[in-house]
Design an enzyme around this catalytic site. Sequence first.
Site, PDB file in Angstrom:
ATOM      1  N   GLU A 194      85.249  88.752  14.302  1.00 17.58           N
ATOM      2  CA  GLU A 194      85.167  90.086  14.889  1.00 17.58           C
ATOM      3  C   GLU A 194      85.805  91.027  13.879  1.00 17.58           C
ATOM      4  O   GLU A 194      87.011  90.965  13.631  1.00 17.58           O
ATOM      5  CB  GLU A 194      85.923  90.114  16.212  1.00 17.58           C
ATOM      6  CG  GLU A 194      85.798  91.414  16.954  1.00 17.58           C
ATOM      7  CD  GLU A 194      86.498  91.364  18.300  1.00 17.58           C
ATOM      8  OE1 GLU A 194      87.457  92.143  18.468  1.00 17.58           O
ATOM      9  OE2 GLU A 194      86.103  90.559  19.166  1.00 17.58           O
ATOM     10  N   GLN A 211      79.427 105.528  10.164  1.00 15.28           N
ATOM     11  CA  GLN A 211      78.445 104.865   9.304  1.00 15.28           C
ATOM     12  C   GLN A 211      79.026 103.545   8.828  1.00 15.28           C
ATOM     13  O   GLN A 211      80.227 103.451   8.567  1.00 15.28           O
ATOM     14  CB  GLN A 211      78.096 105.762   8.108  1.00 15.28           C
ATOM     15  CG  GLN A 211      76.986 105.221   7.224  1.00 15.28           C
ATOM     16  CD  GLN A 211      76.547 106.234   6.182  1.00 15.28           C
ATOM     17  OE1 GLN A 211      76.449 107.424   6.452  1.00 15.28           O
ATOM     18  NE2 GLN A 211      76.251 105.760   4.978  1.00 15.28           N
ATOM     19  N   ARG A 229      83.048  99.149  -9.248  1.00 16.50           N
ATOM     20  CA  ARG A 229      82.604 100.342  -8.516  1.00 16.50           C
ATOM     21  C   ARG A 229      83.811 101.255  -8.328  1.00 16.50           C
ATOM     22  O   ARG A 229      84.762 100.898  -7.663  1.00 16.50           O
ATOM     23  CB  ARG A 229      81.990  99.949  -7.173  1.00 16.50           C
ATOM     24  CG  ARG A 229      80.767  99.034  -7.311  1.00 16.50           C
ATOM     25  CD  ARG A 229      80.127  98.744  -5.971  1.00 16.50           C
ATOM     26  NE  ARG A 229      79.083  97.755  -6.062  1.00 16.50           N
ATOM     27  CZ  ARG A 229      77.793  98.007  -6.318  1.00 16.50           C
ATOM     28  NH1 ARG A 229      77.408  99.253  -6.543  1.00 16.50           N
ATOM     29  NH2 ARG A 229      76.917  97.039  -6.368  1.00 16.50           N
ATOM     30  N   HIS A 251      86.357 106.146  -6.947  1.00 14.78           N
ATOM     31  CA  HIS A 251      85.722 107.134  -6.085  1.00 14.78           C
ATOM     32  C   HIS A 251      86.779 107.814  -5.234  1.00 14.78           C
ATOM     33  O   HIS A 251      87.802 107.220  -4.898  1.00 14.78           O
ATOM     34  CB  HIS A 251      84.662 106.467  -5.209  1.00 14.78           C
ATOM     35  CG  HIS A 251      83.594 105.795  -6.003  1.00 14.78           C
ATOM     36  ND1 HIS A 251      82.859 104.739  -5.529  1.00 14.78           N
ATOM     37  CD2 HIS A 251      83.135 106.021  -7.270  1.00 14.78           C
ATOM     38  CE1 HIS A 251      81.988 104.347  -6.452  1.00 14.78           C
ATOM     39  NE2 HIS A 251      82.149 105.113  -7.521  1.00 14.78           N
ATOM     40  N   HIS A 302      89.629 105.063  -4.831  1.00 10.02           N
ATOM     41  CA  HIS A 302      89.500 103.619  -4.670  1.00 10.02           C
ATOM     42  C   HIS A 302      88.379 103.081  -5.547  1.00 10.02           C
ATOM     43  O   HIS A 302      87.405 103.765  -5.843  1.00 10.02           O
ATOM     44  CB  HIS A 302      89.224 103.272  -3.205  1.00 10.02           C
ATOM     45  CG  HIS A 302      88.218 104.176  -2.563  1.00 10.02           C
ATOM     46  ND1 HIS A 302      88.560 105.385  -2.009  1.00 10.02           N
ATOM     47  CD2 HIS A 302      86.883 104.078  -2.429  1.00 10.02           C
ATOM     48  CE1 HIS A 302      87.483 105.983  -1.537  1.00 10.02           C
ATOM     49  NE2 HIS A 302      86.437 105.210  -1.788  1.00 10.02           N
ATOM     50  N   TYR A 308      81.831  98.174   4.677  1.00 14.40           N
ATOM     51  CA  TYR A 308      82.766  99.270   4.875  1.00 14.40           C
ATOM     52  C   TYR A 308      82.261 100.231   5.934  1.00 14.40           C
ATOM     53  O   TYR A 308      81.091 100.579   5.990  1.00 14.40           O
ATOM     54  CB  TYR A 308      83.170  99.966   3.576  1.00 14.40           C
ATOM     55  CG  TYR A 308      82.111 100.495   2.670  1.00 14.40           C
ATOM     56  CD1 TYR A 308      81.862 101.863   2.588  1.00 14.40           C
ATOM     57  CD2 TYR A 308      81.390  99.652   1.843  1.00 14.40           C
ATOM     58  CE1 TYR A 308      80.922 102.366   1.713  1.00 14.40           C
ATOM     59  CE2 TYR A 308      80.438 100.143   0.970  1.00 14.40           C
ATOM     60  CZ  TYR A 308      80.207 101.503   0.913  1.00 14.40           C
ATOM     61  OH  TYR A 308      79.270 101.986   0.050  1.00 14.40           O
ATOM     62  N   GLU A 317      81.381 113.049  -2.617  1.00 14.78           N
ATOM     63  CA  GLU A 317      81.337 111.826  -3.419  1.00 14.78           C
ATOM     64  C   GLU A 317      81.873 112.145  -4.808  1.00 14.78           C
ATOM     65  O   GLU A 317      81.128 112.349  -5.754  1.00 14.78           O
ATOM     66  CB  GLU A 317      79.910 111.287  -3.496  1.00 14.78           C
ATOM     67  CG  GLU A 317      79.413 110.679  -2.217  1.00 14.78           C
ATOM     68  CD  GLU A 317      80.103 109.370  -1.887  1.00 14.78           C
ATOM     69  OE1 GLU A 317      80.330 108.541  -2.789  1.00 14.78           O
ATOM     70  OE2 GLU A 317      80.428 109.179  -0.706  1.00 14.78           O
TER      71      GLU A 317
END
Length: 200
Positions: free
Chosen positions: A31, A62, A74, A77, A131, A143, A154
Site C-alpha cells: 500500500e 497527479q 534526472r 529539478h 531534487h 511519484y 518546471e
Amino acid sequence: MTAVDSSPSTLAGVRYRRIVRHADDRGSFRELWRASEFGSLDPRETGGTLDVAADREPRFVQANVSVSAPGVLRGLHYHRRQLDYWVVLSGRAFVALVDVRAAIETAGAPLVETRELASDESVVIPAGVAHGFLALERLEVLYLVTNEYDGGDELGFAWNDPAVGVPWPTLSMTDDGRPVLSERDRTNPALEELLASLRG
C-alpha cells in the site's frame, strides 16, 4: 500501516519512509499511500499560503511512473508550487536534494542532502527543495504530486554545478563514468543564474 519512518532528514519538510511489503509464496502487496495515514499537507510545503480561503486545500492531483536505465540522471529539478512524494518501486537510486529556500530569500548557501533509496523506500520533497536522482540499476519510481504538470513551474539547474557540489558517484556502467542526461538537463543553467531570475 502503509509505511514506517526512516532516519530523519536535515532539510525542513523532507521525510523518508519505508513502505511495508506483505509477501508470501504467491507474491507481494504494497500500500503506497493512504490519505488518513499520510496526513494533511502543509500549504507552505506545496508552494501555497496559509490562507486556505485564497488557495485550494493542498492534495495530490497527479501520479507518474518514471522508468530509468542504469546510469540515467534526472535533475536537478525545482518547483515553486509543487510537493513531490516519491516511492521507489524497484531498483536503487542515488537521490540528491538541494534546499534553495534560504538561498532565494537571503542569498545564503544551499543545503545539500544525498541518500541512496532502494525498493519500497520513499521521500517527501516540499516545494523549494530541488531534487534529482541517478539510477544505480534499472529503476522504477512512482511519484505523486500536488500540481498537474505545469511547464512554467518546471525549473532546473545544472546537475554538476560546482557551487552546489552534489557528490554524485562515478558510474561503472557508462564509458566515461558520467551519467546519461536529457537535453534539458544537459543545458540547465547554474543555480546562481536560476536564483537571479527568480529574485528579479
